[in-house]
Design an enzyme around this catalytic site. Structure first.
Site, PDB file in Angstrom:
ATOM      1  N   LYS A 227       0.985  -1.275   0.021  1.00 35.95           N
ATOM      2  CA  LYS A 227       0.039  -0.021  -0.157  1.00 35.95           C
ATOM      3  C   LYS A 227       0.783   1.207  -0.052  1.00 35.95           C
ATOM      4  O   LYS A 227       1.579   1.542   1.073  1.00 35.95           O
ATOM      5  CB  LYS A 227      -0.898  -0.091   1.287  1.00 35.95           C
ATOM      6  CG  LYS A 227      -2.193   0.968   1.293  1.00 35.95           C
ATOM      7  CD  LYS A 227      -2.381   1.756   2.189  1.00 35.95           C
ATOM      8  CE  LYS A 227      -1.549   2.783   2.657  1.00 35.95           C
ATOM      9  NZ  LYS A 227      -1.404   4.040   1.753  1.00 35.95           N
TER      10      LYS A 227
ATOM     11  N   CYS B  65      14.546  10.620   4.826  1.00 34.12           N
ATOM     12  CA  CYS B  65      14.649  10.085   6.163  1.00 34.12           C
ATOM     13  C   CYS B  65      15.908  10.684   6.756  1.00 34.12           C
ATOM     14  O   CYS B  65      16.339  10.765   7.996  1.00 34.12           O
ATOM     15  CB  CYS B  65      14.359   8.698   6.380  1.00 34.12           C
ATOM     16  SG  CYS B  65      15.379   7.945   5.367  1.00 34.12           S
TER      17      CYS B  65
ATOM     18  N   GLU C 167      11.187   1.471   9.232  1.00 38.09           N
ATOM     19  CA  GLU C 167      12.103   2.325   8.910  1.00 38.09           C
ATOM     20  C   GLU C 167      11.368   3.696   8.914  1.00 38.09           C
ATOM     21  O   GLU C 167      10.478   4.080   8.258  1.00 38.09           O
ATOM     22  CB  GLU C 167      12.723   2.485   7.501  1.00 38.09           C
ATOM     23  CG  GLU C 167      13.139   0.890   7.088  1.00 38.09           C
ATOM     24  CD  GLU C 167      14.598   0.780   7.891  1.00 38.09           C
ATOM     25  OE1 GLU C 167      15.205   1.698   8.424  1.00 38.09           O
ATOM     26  OE2 GLU C 167      15.217  -0.060   7.724  1.00 38.09           O
TER      27      GLU C 167
HETATM   28  P1  NAD Z   1       3.463   8.665   7.121  1.00 42.56           P
HETATM   29  O1  NAD Z   1       3.867   7.741   8.225  1.00 42.56           O
HETATM   30  O2  NAD Z   1       2.561   9.774   7.034  1.00 42.56           O
HETATM   31  O3  NAD Z   1       2.859   7.541   6.152  1.00 42.56           O
HETATM   32  C1  NAD Z   1       3.567   6.585   5.568  1.00 42.56           C
HETATM   33  C2  NAD Z   1       2.502   5.435   5.148  1.00 42.56           C
HETATM   34  O4  NAD Z   1       1.884   4.698   5.843  1.00 42.56           O
HETATM   35  C3  NAD Z   1       1.355   5.908   3.846  1.00 42.56           C
HETATM   36  O5  NAD Z   1       1.313   4.893   3.013  1.00 42.56           O
HETATM   37  C4  NAD Z   1       0.268   6.378   4.747  1.00 42.56           C
HETATM   38  O6  NAD Z   1      -0.866   5.929   4.054  1.00 42.56           O
HETATM   39  C5  NAD Z   1       0.013   5.020   5.677  1.00 42.56           C
HETATM   40  N1  NAD Z   1      -0.421   5.156   7.132  1.00 42.56           N
HETATM   41  C6  NAD Z   1      -0.894   5.973   7.480  1.00 42.56           C
HETATM   42  N2  NAD Z   1      -1.583   5.739   8.773  1.00 42.56           N
HETATM   43  C7  NAD Z   1      -1.409   4.547   8.719  1.00 42.56           C
HETATM   44  C8  NAD Z   1      -1.778   3.710  10.058  1.00 42.56           C
HETATM   45  N3  NAD Z   1      -2.691   3.884  11.107  1.00 42.56           N
HETATM   46  N4  NAD Z   1      -1.544   2.360   9.728  1.00 42.56           N
HETATM   47  C9  NAD Z   1      -0.938   1.986   8.825  1.00 42.56           C
HETATM   48  N5  NAD Z   1      -0.339   2.519   7.666  1.00 42.56           N
HETATM   49  C10 NAD Z   1      -0.692   3.880   7.849  1.00 42.56           C
HETATM   50  O7  NAD Z   1       4.759   9.056   6.484  1.00 42.56           O
HETATM   51  P2  NAD Z   1       4.898   9.994   5.126  1.00 42.56           P
HETATM   52  O8  NAD Z   1       4.286  11.453   5.530  1.00 42.56           O
HETATM   53  O9  NAD Z   1       4.528   9.371   3.937  1.00 42.56           O
HETATM   54  O10 NAD Z   1       6.661   9.835   4.983  1.00 42.56           O
HETATM   55  C11 NAD Z   1       7.462  10.765   5.734  1.00 42.56           C
HETATM   56  C12 NAD Z   1       8.074  10.049   6.943  1.00 42.56           C
HETATM   57  O11 NAD Z   1       8.693   8.928   6.575  1.00 42.56           O
HETATM   58  C13 NAD Z   1       9.187  10.669   7.367  1.00 42.56           C
HETATM   59  O12 NAD Z   1       9.021  10.742   8.735  1.00 42.56           O
HETATM   60  C14 NAD Z   1      10.536   9.996   7.054  1.00 42.56           C
HETATM   61  O13 NAD Z   1      11.328  10.226   7.957  1.00 42.56           O
HETATM   62  C15 NAD Z   1      10.103   8.599   6.983  1.00 42.56           C
HETATM   63  N6  NAD Z   1      11.105   7.921   6.219  1.00 42.56           N
HETATM   64  C16 NAD Z   1      11.582   6.967   6.676  1.00 42.56           C
HETATM   65  C17 NAD Z   1      12.544   6.127   6.011  1.00 42.56           C
HETATM   66  C18 NAD Z   1      13.667   5.214   6.574  1.00 42.56           C
HETATM   67  O14 NAD Z   1      14.162   4.402   5.664  1.00 42.56           O
HETATM   68  N7  NAD Z   1      13.817   5.358   7.693  1.00 42.56           N
HETATM   69  C19 NAD Z   1      12.569   6.551   4.313  1.00 42.56           C
HETATM   70  C20 NAD Z   1      11.784   7.503   3.857  1.00 42.56           C
HETATM   71  C21 NAD Z   1      11.096   8.117   4.618  1.00 42.56           C
END
Ligand code: NAD
Length: 500
Positions: free
Chosen positions: A187, A296, A262
């Site tokens: 997803k 990230c 992650e």
């Molecule tokens: P987010 O947490 O808002 O969303 C990530 C995903 O989770 C999306 O697909 C979203 O629809 C889904 N989601 C939302 N609520 C959910 C729930 N309750 N249960 C399951 N899934 C749910 O993150 P974002 O804004 O899309 O991305 C940015 C974040 O990602 C930043 O914090 C960044 O640091 C992190 N990130 C981490 C890495 C890493 O490798 N550590 C890499 C890239 C991004």
């Protein structure tokens, strides 16, 4: 190319996408759709299926069935050929996928084409492991038993990805999952779902059986929660924010499923007084302004020896002011827009909070002259560790600068965070480089560099930055179960009331 296309038609410049379930492109069962916007023009460019939990259920069922079909019967040698072919198809279609990522997320074409051309390495690397998933024979204290272990796929993997690098963050999960023999339901983020949907056709074209790879998209964030807590899923791999990661871990825990998380970061770049200021300025810019800071691993805290601070900060500000900010599709652009409106608003709020807390914005801020969601490269000084801009992940092109006088102070400032994803040490002193690298609470430390990754090197975070590691040989273990098989060798009867 296969006749099954993600992009079914282009009408009024809007491109239309469908779910990919059991090897077929389908609308959501409800027939609902939503639109995603191009962050450069802020205009809608793609119509995406707005799936419900019933579509997730169908995808999980397809993935469960596929475990019992030809995929489950294949040897690692056979799987390796298909995984390598998938890598070749990504290479052949890199431009198509990169352009789509740019439309959806506003990332630079020059960055995304490099990323897409590099992605086959993940598939080649993990394809190389599929035929080496060996068990062990284990001597025991019981001479009448021959014992060995076997590696078996964990089953159905649920992947949930964010908007900042959909293809790369998927590849880090999909390549080892396929190598292990698992099936996959992904997803992607509601903010950048197109490329993941488009990817389905390449999986089919590679000859990977139907049902092994499935994509479900939807606007409702509970869709991810439904997938993470699904009883048909065996493993959850997630990249996203720390807050969502906690919810995902709880959902997976309700099924006693393992998770790899992650999550966010607030990574330090520590600069010692013996560094080359020009190399440092260049490295700091790569760490925080590349990808508009929407990574990230962004090196968002510059922790710099006081004697070098003015020189390096002046160089960074001078370079920041010449960074070409604009159309992400253009070859000479260095920074594109912020990927989506909520993220743009969030960064804007952070900049307001910095001002109200007394910090100085040396350069940058919101670019009101452009139509898209643009924030110029921003450098903030006069900060302290209690300010929100220093403590919280901004996920944008915003650098906070903090001076130090001693090595101990530098390490303390760097580790003064709930996160622990990455960091860098800039010094020409080799002893200090290792000493400080060993003391940083971070999953990755670069010395005199920033933002290098490889499929062979573990990546992940300490503390609130995550759980587990992606990449590297050991990451395949997340997708495997170990089974111990005990063979009785004598046929003798035994006392049934005591343990053998
Ligand atoms: P987010 O947490 O808002 O969303 C990530 C995903 O989770 C999306 O697909 C979203 O629809 C889904 N989601 C939302 N609520 C959910 C729930 N309750 N249960 C399951 N899934 C749910 O993150 P974002 O804004 O899309 O991305 C940015 C974040 O990602 C930043 O914090 C960044 O640091 C992190 N990130 C981490 C890495 C890493 O490798 N550590 C890499 C890239 C991004």
């Amino acid at each position: 190319m296969s006749e099954t296309h993600a992009k079914t038609a282009a009408t009024n410049a809007i491109e239309h996408f469908q779910l990919y379930i059991n090897g077929e492109y389908l609308p959501a069962k409800s027939g609902k759709t939503f639109m995603t916007a191009d962050p450069f023009s802020t205009e809608n460019w793609a119509e995406i299926p707005d799936a419900g939990t019933e579509d997730i259920d169908a995808a999980v069922t397809a993935a469960r069935q596929a475990l019992k079909g030809p995929w489950g019967a294949m040897s690692g040698f056979q799987r390796a050929k298909l995984i390598r072919r998938l890598g070749e198809l990504i290479d052949e279609n890199a431009e198509y996928l990169a352009r789509m990522e740019v439309r959806d997320s506003g990332k630079l074409y020059r960055e995304m084409i490099f990323q897409l051309k590099y992605l086959p390495e993940w598939f080649n690397y993990f394809a190389g492991l599929t035929d080496k998933l060996e068990g062990k024979t284990i001597p025991t204290d019981k001479n009448n038993f021959f014992v060995y272990t076997q590696r078996q796929p964990v089953g159905v993997v649920a992947a949930i990805t964010p908007w900042n690098a959909p293809m790369m963050l998927m590849a880090m999960k999909l390549a080892p999952a396929l190598a292990a023999g698992c099936t996959f339901v992904i997803k992607p983020s509601e903010h950048a779902p197109a490329s993941t949907l488009a990817f389905g056709r390449f999986v089919k074209e590679a000859g990977i059986p139907d049902g092994v790879f499935n994509v479900v998209t939807g606007l409702d964030r509970n869709l991810g929660a439904h997938l993470a807590a699904h009883p048909g899923v065996n493993k959850v791999v997630f990249t996203g924010s720390t807050a969502t990661g906690r919810a995902v871990a709880q959902a997976a825990g309700s099924q006693l499923n393992g998770v790899v998380l992650e999550l966010g970061g607030k990574s330090p770049q520590i600069v010692f007084e013996d560094s080359d200021p020009e190399a440092v300025a260049n490295g700091v810019i790569a760490g925080i302004f590349a990808a508009g800071g929407q990574t990230c691993m962004a090196g968002s805290r510059l922790i710099i020896h006081r004697s070098l601070m003015d020189d390096v900060v002046n160089r960074i500000v001078a370079r920041a002011n010449t960074i070409k900010v604009g159309d992400p599709q253009a070859a000479d652009t260095e920074m594109g827009p912020i990927s989506n409106k909520p993220q743009f608003d969030r960064i804007s709020e952070f900049l307001e909070s910095a001002k109200s807390e007394g910090a100085t914005i040396l350069t940058g801020g919101v670019d009101a002259n452009k139509q898209g969601w643009f924030i110029n490269p921003t450098v903030i000084t006069d900060v302290n560790p209690e300010m929100r801009v220093v403590k919280e992940e901004i996920f944008g092109p915003v650098l906070c600068v903090m001076p130090f006088d001693t090595e101990e102070e530098a390490i303390e400032l760097a580790n003064n965070t709930e996160y622990g994803l990455a960091g860098s040490v800039w010094t020409m002193n080799i002893q200090r480089a290792h000493r400080v690298a060993h003391k940083l609470n971070a999953g990755t430390v670069w010395v005199n560099s920033y933002r290098a990754v490889s499929p062979s090197v573990p990546f992940g975070g300490f503390g609130s930055s995550g759980l587990g590691r992606e990449n590297g040989v050991e990451s395949i273990l997340d997708f495997l179960e170990t089974k111990s098989v005990w063979i009785e060798l004598t046929g003798a009867t035994r006392d049934p009331f005591r343990m053998a």
